[in-house]
Design an enzyme around this catalytic site. Structure first.
Site, PDB file in Angstrom:
ATOM      1  N   ASP A  56       1.066  -1.188   0.011  1.00  0.00           N
ATOM      2  CA  ASP A  56       0.224   0.068  -0.035  1.00  0.00           C
ATOM      3  C   ASP A  56       1.083   1.211   0.248  1.00  0.00           C
ATOM      4  O   ASP A  56       1.423   1.277   0.535  1.00  0.00           O
ATOM      5  CB  ASP A  56      -0.906   0.385   1.110  1.00  0.00           C
ATOM      6  CG  ASP A  56      -2.012   1.068   1.645  1.00  0.00           C
ATOM      7  OD1 ASP A  56      -3.058   1.066   0.670  1.00  0.00           O
ATOM      8  OD2 ASP A  56      -1.219   2.184   1.690  1.00  0.00           O
ATOM      9  N   GLU A  58       1.052   6.047   0.518  1.00  0.00           N
ATOM     10  CA  GLU A  58       0.488   6.954   0.291  1.00  0.00           C
ATOM     11  C   GLU A  58       0.837   7.702  -0.277  1.00  0.00           C
ATOM     12  O   GLU A  58       2.552   7.707  -0.846  1.00  0.00           O
ATOM     13  CB  GLU A  58       0.872   7.845   2.351  1.00  0.00           C
ATOM     14  CG  GLU A  58       0.109   6.467   3.003  1.00  0.00           C
ATOM     15  CD  GLU A  58      -1.317   5.968   2.605  1.00  0.00           C
ATOM     16  OE1 GLU A  58      -2.107   7.479   2.689  1.00  0.00           O
ATOM     17  OE2 GLU A  58      -2.648   5.088   2.771  1.00  0.00           O
ATOM     18  N   HIS A 198      -5.316   5.047   6.371  1.00  0.00           N
ATOM     19  CA  HIS A 198      -4.546   5.966   5.472  1.00  0.00           C
ATOM     20  C   HIS A 198      -3.190   5.757   5.975  1.00  0.00           C
ATOM     21  O   HIS A 198      -2.214   6.794   5.574  1.00  0.00           O
ATOM     22  CB  HIS A 198      -5.514   7.315   4.911  1.00  0.00           C
ATOM     23  CG  HIS A 198      -6.972   6.668   4.653  1.00  0.00           C
ATOM     24  ND1 HIS A 198      -7.387   6.671   3.147  1.00  0.00           N
ATOM     25  CD2 HIS A 198      -8.224   7.192   4.803  1.00  0.00           C
ATOM     26  CE1 HIS A 198      -7.889   7.161   3.002  1.00  0.00           C
ATOM     27  NE2 HIS A 198      -8.589   6.998   4.162  1.00  0.00           N
ATOM     28  N   ASP A 203      -3.158  -0.030   6.189  1.00  0.00           N
ATOM     29  CA  ASP A 203      -3.720  -0.540   5.474  1.00  0.00           C
ATOM     30  C   ASP A 203      -3.190  -1.952   4.260  1.00  0.00           C
ATOM     31  O   ASP A 203      -3.883  -2.335   3.794  1.00  0.00           O
ATOM     32  CB  ASP A 203      -3.573   0.916   4.094  1.00  0.00           C
ATOM     33  CG  ASP A 203      -4.489   1.472   4.986  1.00  0.00           C
ATOM     34  OD1 ASP A 203      -5.040   1.513   5.919  1.00  0.00           O
ATOM     35  OD2 ASP A 203      -5.149   2.876   3.786  1.00  0.00           O
TER      36      ASP A 203
END
Length: 593
Positions: A56, A58, A198, A203
């Site tokens: 994942d 960001e 987030h 995540d």
């Protein structure tokens, strides 16, 4: 005729199982509740044996191409329900993080100030993920960012296989269970031990639980391998999946498979390098064609015919389809429904359309798969050579009135004595040369006619001539290639297969007569001699046609012409004319047939 194919069951070399030590899980890493199922069918790559890297990211925005940067990478490596390791790093985007992104993720400019840049973080992640299958929730986003920065850095992107949990969830989780397929919604459905927030690692952990929850559901639907997971479709019915037991006991080898109904009528015939894997796909994830779903619903058994080589399997498939004419096979069912263009042998030869080739010393072009194509080819030839088009029988000295074609200058009109036999014979010789060896006259004349029509903006008429030329050139090239192999009483060739063994095929008059694989350590010459001695006896067909269907001989030609094939022996002359029709396929037509 003869004893058919020679097939030898030759055990392949023993393949050792390679294993790699797994990394140690990070302290405190959560352990998934998903347990590997020990009853998985050993077909493809069982999910319990696949190492997944759930990742994942960001980012500062939604598009790497538009300048958005990565601010955090989190990943969890899992296999068989066990967490093997975790990866987490903040990434300095070397730009300001937008305020709303900072509020959403909790990642501020000060947090990433001392973090490594993507030039350092990406290689570290790729090392962690090496040899795994990447998993992400909305994988095109995360994987797209990673690939983008790999390209920016001039770094080759590993050949990762990718699983997208969003895509799977859309086919498994209904709107009654969740209002949407966001990670937070799916985490609640599958009771994830981690709440998505987030942040990349959290995540990724939640995505692991979602992945395992999806696997549990799909396992009940017969999805047990990575291949089935990647191609899963909800369009495959439960009833269809319940029939996957019909694949049990089928061989993991090249061959032909026949689906049969409860009265043993053949419904469908196919071929594969791995029969069991292919048949299993009809009952699980890969087969989504509604017609095949209907066929599977009627099937009650599957018969397999093992073959020594994939080429033998292809040929057997063609022969079996022609024999049984299964209703669910769309192609190759009626190889006998063909048309030939024939240049007759008589005092005043002519062109005609016929259904079969006779041993009458005439010249033939074809076969054509449809009469319409044959008519186009015939028109192209008549546009170039003014031989008679009537079917009347008359001797060397006919006496009758001329026809309309003669009045239009499209026929030499031997019927009223307008042409002598020597002049007519010269035109026929030129026509025969065009059919058998050099098609340049037809190509040149039709191209000139097309250019003139195009110059007058008569594009539809030009298109008619283009189609006629295409039909002729393709037929001429096909005839020349087929007849070249047909003239050889025997061709023996071999090719080293992917497993290192040599596949040997014996072709007689364009028909596959024997196929086998040389056993490891065997005397190759002795094996080939034995294969030739036991091969099918093939009687040549009349005229230039092969002693098989044109489709079978074309399959053999493709194999024989492949660059890795070695010719062992050729009895006859296997050649195609240098000035033949094949050289016009690209230039005159723009593409191969």
């Amino acid at each position: 005729m003869g004893r058919g194919f020679q097939r030898l069951s030759v055990p392949g070399p023993t393949v050792g199982h390679m294993s790699q030590a797994a990394p140690t899980a990070s302290p405190g890493a959560p352990t998934s509740r998903w347990e590997s199922q020990r009853s998985f069918d050993e077909l493809g790559r069982p999910l319990r044996d696949v190492t997944f890297c759930v990742v994942d990211l960001e980012t500062t925005g939604g598009s790497a191409a538009a300048g958005s940067m990565i601010t955090e990478i989190g990943a969890v490596k899992v296999r068989g329900g066990e967490v093997l390791g975790e990866f987490q790093t903040l990434v300095n985007p070397q730009t300001q993080i937008p305020a709303f992104i900072a509020v959403l993720t909790g990642i501020s400019n000060s947090m990433v100030a001392d973090a490594p840049p993507i030039e350092s973080a990406l290689p570290a992640f790729l090392e962690f993920a090496a040899g795994t299958v990447l998993v992400a929730h909305n994988a095109p986003f995360d994987v797209g960012f990673l690939r983008h920065f790999a390209e920016v850095q001039g770094r080759p992107w590993p050949a990762f296989e990718v699983v997208d949990t969003v895509r799977l969830a859309r086919r498994v989780v209904t709107r009654d269970e969740a209002p949407n397929h966001k990670l937070s919604s799916l985490a609640r459905v599958f009771h994830s031990a981690t709440t998505p927030n987030h942040r990349a690692l959290a995540d990724a952990r939640a995505t692991v639980d979602v992945l395992h929850g999806l696997m549990e559901r799909l396992g009940a639907l017969g999805v047990h391998t990575l291949e089935e997971l990647q191609t899963f479709s909800s369009r495959v019915s439960t009833a269809q999946r319940r029939k996957r037991h019909l694949a049990d006991g089928l061989p993991h080898s090249p061959g032909v498979y026949l689906f049969k109904d409860d009265r043993s009528r053949v419904l469908y015939i196919g071929t594969s390098r791995d029969v069991r894997t292919r048949v299993r796909s009809y009952f699980t994830a890969s087969e989504t064609r509604s017609r095949m779903g209907e066929m599977v619903g009627l099937a009650s058994s599957v018969q397999a015919i093992e073959c020594a080589t994939p080429l033998e399997a292809e040929v057997r498939e063609l022969r079996l389809i022609a024999e049984h004419k299964p209703s669910y096979n769309r192609r190759s069912r009626f190889p006998e429904k063909v048309t030939f263009v024939k240049l007759t042998r008589e005092p005043w030869p002519r062109l005609s359309l016929v259904k079969r080739v006779l041993d009458d010393d005439a010249d033939y072009l074809g076969p054509f798969g449809s009469r319409k194509l044959a008519e186009k080819c015939l028109a192209a030839l008549h546009d170039t050579f003014p031989v008679r088009q009537c079917s009347d029988k008359f001797g060397l000295h006919p006496a009758r009135s001329a026809c309309v074609l003669a009045e239009l200058g499209r026929c030499l009109s031997p019927c009223d004595g307008s042409v002598d036999s020597d002049t007519y014979a010269a035109v026929v010789r030129q026509l025969r040369e065009t059919l058998l060896r050099r098609p340049d006259d037809v190509v040149e004349i039709v191209n000139q006619r097309m250019a003139a029509l195009a110059a007058d903006e008569r594009y539809e008429e030009a298109g008619v001539h283009r189609d006629r030329l295409a039909a002729f050139v393709r037929a001429a090239a096909r005839t020349q290639r087929l007849s070249s192999l047909t003239r050889c009483s025997e061709v023996v060739a071999a090719r080293r297969e992917d497993d290192g063994r040599w596949a040997v095929h014996v072709v007689r008059h364009g028909r596959l007569a024997a196929a086998g694989v040389i056993p490891p350590g065997a005397d190759a010459l002795a094996y080939v001699a034995a294969l030739r001695a036991s091969a099918e006896t093939v009687v040549p067909a009349p005229g230039p046609v092969p002693a098989a269907t044109a489709e079978e001989t074309e399959r053999l030609l493709r194999w024989l012409e492949s660059p890795t094939v070695r010719l062992i022996d050729v009895e006859g002359e296997w050649t195609c004319p240098v000035q033949g029709a094949s050289r016009h396929l690209d230039g005159a037509l723009g593409s191969r047939p």
